[in-house]
Scaffold this motif. Structure first.
Motif, PDB file in Angstrom:
ATOM      1  N   ILE A   1       0.862  -1.171   0.000  1.00 18.80           N
ATOM      2  CA  ILE A   1       0.000   0.000   0.000  1.00 18.80           C
ATOM      3  C   ILE A   1       0.903   1.227   0.000  1.00 18.80           C
ATOM      4  CG2 ILE A   1      -1.908  -1.148   1.197  1.00 18.80           C
ATOM      5  CD1 ILE A   1      -1.019   0.309   3.774  1.00 18.80           C
ATOM      6  N   CYS A   2       0.399   2.326  -0.530  1.00 19.94           N
ATOM      7  CA  CYS A   2       1.136   3.583  -0.529  1.00 19.94           C
ATOM      8  C   CYS A   2       0.406   4.558   0.378  1.00 19.94           C
ATOM      9  CB  CYS A   2       1.245   4.142  -1.938  1.00 19.94           C
ATOM     10  SG  CYS A   2       2.188   3.066  -3.040  1.00 19.94           S
ATOM     11  N   VAL A   3       1.158   5.151   1.322  1.00 20.50           N
ATOM     12  CA  VAL A   3       0.575   6.018   2.338  1.00 20.50           C
ATOM     13  C   VAL A   3       1.251   7.384   2.285  1.00 20.50           C
ATOM     14  CG1 VAL A   3       0.035   6.236   4.792  1.00 20.50           C
ATOM     15  CG2 VAL A   3       0.328   3.957   3.793  1.00 20.50           C
ATOM     16  N   ASN A   4       0.457   8.430   2.166  1.00 20.67           N
ATOM     17  CA  ASN A   4       0.986   9.790   2.173  1.00 20.67           C
ATOM     18  C   ASN A   4       1.560  10.089   3.556  1.00 20.67           C
ATOM     19  OD1 ASN A   4       1.298  12.663   2.240  1.00 20.67           O
ATOM     20  ND2 ASN A   4      -0.139  12.796   0.525  1.00 20.67           N
ATOM     21  N   GLN A   5       2.779  10.584   3.607  1.00 25.48           N
ATOM     22  CA  GLN A   5       3.435  10.858   4.884  1.00 25.48           C
ATOM     23  C   GLN A   5       2.749  11.959   5.673  1.00 25.48           C
ATOM     24  OE1 GLN A   5       7.650  11.422   4.225  1.00 25.48           O
ATOM     25  NE2 GLN A   5       7.677   9.694   2.822  1.00 25.48           N
ATOM     26  N   SER A   6       1.985  12.817   5.001  1.00 26.92           N
ATOM     27  CA  SER A   6       1.278  13.886   5.714  1.00 26.92           C
ATOM     28  C   SER A   6      -0.091  13.441   6.203  1.00 26.92           C
ATOM     29  CB  SER A   6       1.140  15.125   4.826  1.00 26.92           C
ATOM     30  OG  SER A   6       0.282  14.854   3.729  1.00 26.92           O
ATOM     31  N   GLY A   7      -0.499  12.218   5.876  1.00 30.40           N
ATOM     32  CA  GLY A   7      -1.800  11.708   6.289  1.00 30.40           C
ATOM     33  C   GLY A   7      -1.861  11.416   7.783  1.00 30.40           C
ATOM     34  N   SER A   8      -3.032  11.566   8.346  1.00 34.93           N
ATOM     35  CA  SER A   8      -3.210  11.390   9.791  1.00 34.93           C
ATOM     36  C   SER A   8      -3.009   9.939  10.250  1.00 34.93           C
ATOM     37  CB  SER A   8      -4.594  11.875  10.217  1.00 34.93           C
ATOM     38  OG  SER A   8      -5.599  11.098   9.589  1.00 34.93           O
ATOM     39  N   SER A   9      -3.071   8.973   9.336  1.00 32.79           N
ATOM     40  CA  SER A   9      -2.906   7.561   9.707  1.00 32.79           C
ATOM     41  C   SER A   9      -1.483   7.052   9.495  1.00 32.79           C
ATOM     42  CB  SER A   9      -3.874   6.693   8.897  1.00 32.79           C
ATOM     43  OG  SER A   9      -5.202   7.039   9.173  1.00 32.79           O
ATOM     44  N   HIS A  10      -0.658   7.817   8.817  1.00 32.52           N
ATOM     45  CA  HIS A  10       0.685   7.352   8.438  1.00 32.52           C
ATOM     46  C   HIS A  10       1.493   6.845   9.632  1.00 32.52           C
ATOM     47  CE1 HIS A  10       4.999   7.860   7.570  1.00 32.52           C
ATOM     48  NE2 HIS A  10       4.679   7.376   6.377  1.00 32.52           N
ATOM     49  N   ASP A  11       1.701   7.693  10.619  1.00 34.88           N
ATOM     50  CA  ASP A  11       2.547   7.312  11.753  1.00 34.88           C
ATOM     51  C   ASP A  11       1.916   6.191  12.585  1.00 34.88           C
ATOM     52  OD1 ASP A  11       4.325   9.210  10.883  1.00 34.88           O
ATOM     53  OD2 ASP A  11       3.825  10.674  12.431  1.00 34.88           O
ATOM     54  N   ALA A  12       0.601   6.240  12.749  1.00 33.98           N
ATOM     55  CA  ALA A  12      -0.082   5.187  13.511  1.00 33.98           C
ATOM     56  C   ALA A  12       0.116   3.828  12.848  1.00 33.98           C
ATOM     57  CB  ALA A  12      -1.572   5.502  13.641  1.00 33.98           C
ATOM     58  N   LEU A  13       0.032   3.781  11.527  1.00 37.22           N
ATOM     59  CA  LEU A  13       0.199   2.529  10.794  1.00 37.22           C
ATOM     60  C   LEU A  13       1.626   2.007  10.947  1.00 37.22           C
ATOM     61  CD1 LEU A  13      -1.220   1.767   7.313  1.00 37.22           C
ATOM     62  CD2 LEU A  13       1.068   1.050   7.924  1.00 37.22           C
ATOM     63  N   LEU A  14       2.614   2.884  10.780  1.00 34.79           N
ATOM     64  CA  LEU A  14       4.001   2.430  10.899  1.00 34.79           C
ATOM     65  C   LEU A  14       4.351   2.031  12.322  1.00 34.79           C
ATOM     66  CD1 LEU A  14       5.955   4.792   8.490  1.00 34.79           C
ATOM     67  CD2 LEU A  14       5.164   2.456   8.098  1.00 34.79           C
TER      68      LEU A  14
ATOM     69  N   SER B   1       7.952  -4.605   5.860  1.00 34.53           N
ATOM     70  CA  SER B   1       8.972  -3.605   5.530  1.00 34.53           C
ATOM     71  C   SER B   1       8.295  -2.375   4.940  1.00 34.53           C
ATOM     72  CB  SER B   1      10.018  -4.161   4.558  1.00 34.53           C
ATOM     73  OG  SER B   1       9.423  -4.527   3.336  1.00 34.53           O
ATOM     74  N   ASN B   2       9.056  -1.314   4.832  1.00 32.05           N
ATOM     75  CA  ASN B   2       8.542  -0.094   4.205  1.00 32.05           C
ATOM     76  C   ASN B   2       9.699   0.685   3.586  1.00 32.05           C
ATOM     77  OD1 ASN B   2       8.594   0.384   7.358  1.00 32.05           O
ATOM     78  ND2 ASN B   2       9.120   2.339   6.399  1.00 32.05           N
ATOM     79  N   ILE B   3       9.356   1.476   2.576  1.00 29.10           N
ATOM     80  CA  ILE B   3      10.324   2.285   1.840  1.00 29.10           C
ATOM     81  C   ILE B   3       9.742   3.689   1.682  1.00 29.10           C
ATOM     82  CG2 ILE B   3      11.558   2.569  -0.346  1.00 29.10           C
ATOM     83  CD1 ILE B   3      11.035  -0.442  -0.843  1.00 29.10           C
ATOM     84  N   THR B   4      10.540   4.699   1.944  1.00 29.72           N
ATOM     85  CA  THR B   4      10.102   6.078   1.748  1.00 29.72           C
ATOM     86  C   THR B   4      10.501   6.525   0.345  1.00 29.72           C
ATOM     87  OG1 THR B   4      10.337   6.560   4.088  1.00 29.72           O
ATOM     88  CG2 THR B   4      10.314   8.440   2.595  1.00 29.72           C
ATOM     89  N   ILE B   5       9.509   7.014  -0.401  1.00 26.66           N
ATOM     90  CA  ILE B   5       9.727   7.566  -1.742  1.00 26.66           C
ATOM     91  C   ILE B   5       9.051   8.927  -1.800  1.00 26.66           C
ATOM     92  CG2 ILE B   5       9.359   7.274  -4.228  1.00 26.66           C
ATOM     93  CD1 ILE B   5      11.171   5.103  -3.159  1.00 26.66           C
ATOM     94  N   HIS B   6       9.815   9.980  -1.792  1.00 30.03           N
ATOM     95  CA  HIS B   6       9.317  11.355  -1.871  1.00 30.03           C
ATOM     96  C   HIS B   6       8.276  11.628  -0.792  1.00 30.03           C
ATOM     97  CE1 HIS B   6      11.731  11.615  -5.440  1.00 30.03           C
ATOM     98  NE2 HIS B   6      11.051  10.642  -6.017  1.00 30.03           N
ATOM     99  N   THR B   7       7.007  11.842  -1.189  1.00 30.25           N
ATOM    100  CA  THR B   7       5.950  12.221  -0.238  1.00 30.25           C
ATOM    101  C   THR B   7       5.232  11.026   0.379  1.00 30.25           C
ATOM    102  OG1 THR B   7       4.337  12.336  -2.036  1.00 30.25           O
ATOM    103  CG2 THR B   7       5.498  14.390  -1.455  1.00 30.25           C
ATOM    104  N   HIS B   8       5.546   9.822  -0.079  1.00 28.34           N
ATOM    105  CA  HIS B   8       4.805   8.638   0.356  1.00 28.34           C
ATOM    106  C   HIS B   8       5.715   7.568   0.950  1.00 28.34           C
ATOM    107  CE1 HIS B   8       1.611  10.534  -1.849  1.00 28.34           C
ATOM    108  NE2 HIS B   8       0.773   9.582  -1.495  1.00 28.34           N
ATOM    109  N   THR B   9       5.089   6.674   1.693  1.00 33.95           N
ATOM    110  CA  THR B   9       5.765   5.482   2.191  1.00 33.95           C
ATOM    111  C   THR B   9       5.083   4.278   1.563  1.00 33.95           C
ATOM    112  OG1 THR B   9       6.275   6.559   4.292  1.00 33.95           O
ATOM    113  CG2 THR B   9       6.382   4.153   4.246  1.00 33.95           C
ATOM    114  N   ILE B  10       5.876   3.414   0.958  1.00 33.37           N
ATOM    115  CA  ILE B  10       5.357   2.155   0.419  1.00 33.37           C
ATOM    116  C   ILE B  10       5.500   1.135   1.539  1.00 33.37           C
ATOM    117  CG2 ILE B  10       5.582   0.372  -1.343  1.00 33.37           C
ATOM    118  CD1 ILE B  10       7.009   2.532  -3.068  1.00 33.37           C
ATOM    119  N   VAL B  11       4.377   0.560   1.934  1.00 33.18           N
ATOM    120  CA  VAL B  11       4.339  -0.365   3.058  1.00 33.18           C
ATOM    121  C   VAL B  11       4.000  -1.759   2.534  1.00 33.18           C
ATOM    122  CG1 VAL B  11       3.250  -0.894   5.281  1.00 33.18           C
ATOM    123  CG2 VAL B  11       3.578   1.494   4.588  1.00 33.18           C
ATOM    124  N   PHE B  12       4.821  -2.721   2.890  1.00 34.98           N
ATOM    125  CA  PHE B  12       4.584  -4.113   2.514  1.00 34.98           C
ATOM    126  C   PHE B  12       3.995  -4.841   3.720  1.00 34.98           C
ATOM    127  CE2 PHE B  12       7.907  -2.528  -0.190  1.00 34.98           C
ATOM    128  CZ  PHE B  12       7.602  -3.052  -1.431  1.00 34.98           C
TER     129      PHE B  12
END
Length: 162
Positions: free
Chosen positions: A50-63, A122-133
Motif C-alpha cells: 500500500i502507498c501512504v501519504n506521509q502527511s496523512g493522519s494515519s501514516h505514523d499510527a500505521l508504521l 517492511s517499508n520504503i520512503t519515496i518522496h511524499t509517500h511510504t510504500i508499506v509491505f
C-alpha cells in the motif's frame, strides 16, 4: 519543470479499485484512509503493498502499530467512502458501516468485497509517500458476485464483476 497537475490528470485515467486502509494507534483508536494505491506482491507468502501519504493522519499510527487491514470496497459502500474522503469528518469515520477487528486488531468493514488483515514486513520512503509491505494474516471474503467500486476520471463508479 515537470507539470504535477498534468501527471495527476494522466493518473486519473487509470481505473483503480477503491479501498479503505485501517489501523490502530497507540491509544487503541481506529484510524483509516481511502486508497487506490494497493497491489498484490506475492502469493507465497501472501504479501501486498500500500502507498501512504506521509502527511496523512494515519501514516505514523500505521508504521508504529505495524498492522493494517485493506478493505476492498463495493458499490454499496459509497456512504462509507463519503465519511472517509473528507478530513473534516475524521472523528466520525467509523460511524458509517459496521466495523469489527479481526486477527491483528485492525478494523475490517463488514460487507466489503474482501478484507486483508496484514502485519507490516517492511517499508520504503519515496518522496511524499511510504510504500508499506504487509504479509496477509487473515482474509474475509464478501459476496461472490459483487459490484466493485472504482475510481476513474476523478469520480467513484461501480463496476459489476460476473
Amino acid at each position: 519543470m515537470f507539470d504535477e497537475g498534468r501527471f495527476k490528470v494522466a493518473m486519473r485515467r487509470l481505473a483503480s479499485g477503491v479501498s479503505i486502509i485501517t489501523t490502530v494507534d497507540a491509544d487503541g483508536e481506529w484510524r483509516g484512509f481511502l486508497a487506490t494505491a494497493v497491489s498484490s506482491v506475492s502469493a507465497n507468502p501472501p504479501t501486498i503493498l500500500i502507498c501512504v501519504n506521509q502527511s496523512g493522519s494515519s501514516h505514523d499510527a500505521l508504521l508504529n502499530s505495524r498492522r493494517f487491514c485493506v478493505n476492498f470496497l463495493g458499490a454499496r459502500s459509497q456512504d462509507v467512502v463519503e465519511s472517509f474522503k473528507d478530513s473534516e469528518k475524521r472523528s466520525g469515520r467509523f460511524q458509517m458501516g459496521t466495523w469489527k477487528p479481526i486477527k491483528t486488531g485492525a478494523p475490517a468493514l463488514v460487507g466489503s468485497l474482501a478484507s486483508l488483515d496484514c502485519r507490516v514486513t517492511s517499508n520504503i520512503t519515496i518522496h511524499t509517500h511510504t510504500i508499506v509491505f504487509g504479509e496477509v494474516e487473515e482474509i474475509e471474503l464478501g459476496a461472490a458476485n459483487p459490484e466493485s467500486l472504482v475510481y476513474l476520471n476523478g469520480r467513484y463508479q461501480s463496476m459489476h464483476l460476473s
